[in-house]
Scaffold this active site. Sequence first.
Site, PDB file in Angstrom:
ATOM      1  N   ARG A  34       0.818  -1.222   0.000  1.00  0.00           N
ATOM      2  CA  ARG A  34       0.000   0.000   0.000  1.00  0.00           C
ATOM      3  C   ARG A  34       0.849   1.268   0.000  1.00  0.00           C
ATOM      4  O   ARG A  34       0.464   2.284   0.588  1.00  0.00           O
ATOM      5  CB  ARG A  34      -0.953   0.028   1.203  1.00  0.00           C
ATOM      6  CG  ARG A  34      -2.000  -1.074   1.192  1.00  0.00           C
ATOM      7  CD  ARG A  34      -3.116  -0.723   0.233  1.00  0.00           C
ATOM      8  NE  ARG A  34      -4.147  -1.732   0.190  1.00  0.00           N
ATOM      9  CZ  ARG A  34      -5.278  -1.667   0.874  1.00  0.00           C
ATOM     10  NH1 ARG A  34      -5.510  -0.646   1.659  1.00  0.00           N
ATOM     11  NH2 ARG A  34      -6.167  -2.614   0.767  1.00  0.00           N
ATOM     12  N   ARG A  38      -3.490   6.556   0.244  1.00  0.00           N
ATOM     13  CA  ARG A  38      -3.932   7.748   0.966  1.00  0.00           C
ATOM     14  C   ARG A  38      -2.897   8.414   1.854  1.00  0.00           C
ATOM     15  O   ARG A  38      -3.114   9.518   2.316  1.00  0.00           O
ATOM     16  CB  ARG A  38      -5.191   7.413   1.778  1.00  0.00           C
ATOM     17  CG  ARG A  38      -6.419   7.282   0.899  1.00  0.00           C
ATOM     18  CD  ARG A  38      -7.613   6.770   1.661  1.00  0.00           C
ATOM     19  NE  ARG A  38      -7.395   5.379   2.042  1.00  0.00           N
ATOM     20  CZ  ARG A  38      -8.283   4.639   2.696  1.00  0.00           C
ATOM     21  NH1 ARG A  38      -9.431   5.162   3.059  1.00  0.00           N
ATOM     22  NH2 ARG A  38      -8.019   3.392   2.991  1.00  0.00           N
ATOM     23  N   ARG A  47      -6.648  11.323  -7.294  1.00  0.00           N
ATOM     24  CA  ARG A  47      -7.898  10.570  -7.195  1.00  0.00           C
ATOM     25  C   ARG A  47      -9.137  11.450  -7.041  1.00  0.00           C
ATOM     26  O   ARG A  47     -10.254  10.918  -7.053  1.00  0.00           O
ATOM     27  CB  ARG A  47      -7.813   9.622  -5.992  1.00  0.00           C
ATOM     28  CG  ARG A  47      -7.130   8.285  -6.227  1.00  0.00           C
ATOM     29  CD  ARG A  47      -8.041   7.292  -6.949  1.00  0.00           C
ATOM     30  NE  ARG A  47      -9.414   7.337  -6.468  1.00  0.00           N
ATOM     31  CZ  ARG A  47      -9.842   6.794  -5.333  1.00  0.00           C
ATOM     32  NH1 ARG A  47      -9.033   6.117  -4.576  1.00  0.00           N
ATOM     33  NH2 ARG A  47     -11.103   6.890  -4.967  1.00  0.00           N
ATOM     34  N   ASP A  83      -6.707  -3.136  -7.368  1.00  0.00           N
ATOM     35  CA  ASP A  83      -7.291  -3.679  -6.145  1.00  0.00           C
ATOM     36  C   ASP A  83      -7.583  -5.154  -6.379  1.00  0.00           C
ATOM     37  O   ASP A  83      -7.753  -5.577  -7.525  1.00  0.00           O
ATOM     38  CB  ASP A  83      -8.578  -2.949  -5.760  1.00  0.00           C
ATOM     39  CG  ASP A  83      -9.012  -3.343  -4.356  1.00  0.00           C
ATOM     40  OD1 ASP A  83      -8.451  -2.795  -3.386  1.00  0.00           O
ATOM     41  OD2 ASP A  83      -9.867  -4.244  -4.220  1.00  0.00           O
ATOM     42  N   TYR A 158     -14.833 -12.051   0.666  1.00  0.00           N
ATOM     43  CA  TYR A 158     -15.632 -10.872   0.293  1.00  0.00           C
ATOM     44  C   TYR A 158     -16.879 -11.271  -0.492  1.00  0.00           C
ATOM     45  O   TYR A 158     -17.960 -10.710  -0.293  1.00  0.00           O
ATOM     46  CB  TYR A 158     -14.796  -9.887  -0.534  1.00  0.00           C
ATOM     47  CG  TYR A 158     -13.793  -9.115   0.289  1.00  0.00           C
ATOM     48  CD1 TYR A 158     -14.221  -8.172   1.236  1.00  0.00           C
ATOM     49  CD2 TYR A 158     -12.429  -9.321   0.151  1.00  0.00           C
ATOM     50  CE1 TYR A 158     -13.310  -7.462   1.998  1.00  0.00           C
ATOM     51  CE2 TYR A 158     -11.502  -8.614   0.906  1.00  0.00           C
ATOM     52  CZ  TYR A 158     -11.952  -7.693   1.833  1.00  0.00           C
ATOM     53  OH  TYR A 158     -11.046  -6.997   2.590  1.00  0.00           O
TER      54      TYR A 158
END
Length: 355
Positions: A34, A38, A47, A83, A158
């Site tokens: 990662r 962010r 983004r 992702d 998921y």
Amino acid sequence: MTAHSQTAASTAASPFIRACRREPVPYTPVWFMRQAGRSLPEYLKAREGVPMLESCTRPDLITEITMQPVRRHKVDAAIYFSDIMVPLKAIGLDLDIKPGVGPVVAEPIRGRADLDRLRDLEPDDVPYVTEAVGMLTGELDATPLIGFAGAPFTLASYLIEGGPSRTYEHTKAMMYGEPELWSALLDRLAEITAAFLKVQIEAGASAVQLFDSWAGALAPVDYERYVMPASAKVFDAVASYGVPRIHFGVGTGELLRLMGEAGADVVGVDWRVPLDEAARRVGPGKALQGNLDPTVLFAPTAAVEAKAREVLESAAAVTAAGGGHVFNLGHGVMPSTDPDKLTRLVEFVHRATER
Ligand code: CP3
């Protein structure tokens, strides 16, 4: 010569690829799970107004965001910006990534009929991946690009839960209660995952990482019986390319040996097991990646460096015995991390390990 072998050749001398292959390195290579995301103001800017999954289909954005941490931190590898849900979206599943939540699936997979929605992934389903990897390998030059995918178990969790879960109750109910349906689902996901990794490698990725982030929820006996065959199928499917294959999960201290046996060249370790002990569990013939606790980065620099030194000391015992070490965090960079701390950590690891 195919595109992938050209790129593999140009990155073969890089410290990252050499460490994955347990070859001597001039210094310990570093990248961060990662690393794009962010924690970087330039990421937030790029983004702005673009939903997560849409950003993963735009080669210009993928390239820019993938390059950001390479330019800023001077890490030794780039990881393709995407992702784990992207291949499932690409075959037509109705899913989204909700900010602050994670992947959310409109109609969870619960029965045999739901498997029909999981068709094969063809390279034409993800033209933007081929295009973006091509753009990236051009820009990265000798810095390796890591392709990645979610492992069958983590993807299944998921799809079955319909979103993030702490307990995996529906997932485990299917695994224990309907083992035939479960293995059919994992096998389908293994094929999709393998196809997605192949697209990235054929376009020029120099290594791949399989994220089985949530496999640590399983006891070894269940991992071996219900999950390992599908992950092994993914690793087998890409073995012939000869690119390093990394296998990572969180809370997987008890699974490290099996995760290596599934077919990895490099086993990712979270911060709960020191690397010398991880090496004993994994056994010879594999490199290790990790394993600084990502929350250590919230402490002052002196404390970060003290903890990083502990990781390096533990790794030194591994490399002295013929292993390889890629420095990383034990899980992804947390969004509120000060990016300057990451830059300084890269410098520190390089300086402390210069040979
Ligand atoms: O730099 C890199 O490491 C590459 C980018 C990357 C992303 N997702 C981008 C992303 C990678 C490798 C992933 C993999 C991924 N996605 C995993 C496995 C890695 C892990 O952390 O264990 C998992 C479990 C997911 C599923 C997922 N996607 C989660 C849990 C989240 C976070 C939700 C949130 O908002 O907190 C996402 C969204 C996501 N994937 C973001 C990014 C940069 C955040 C999206 C945003 O910017 O709003």
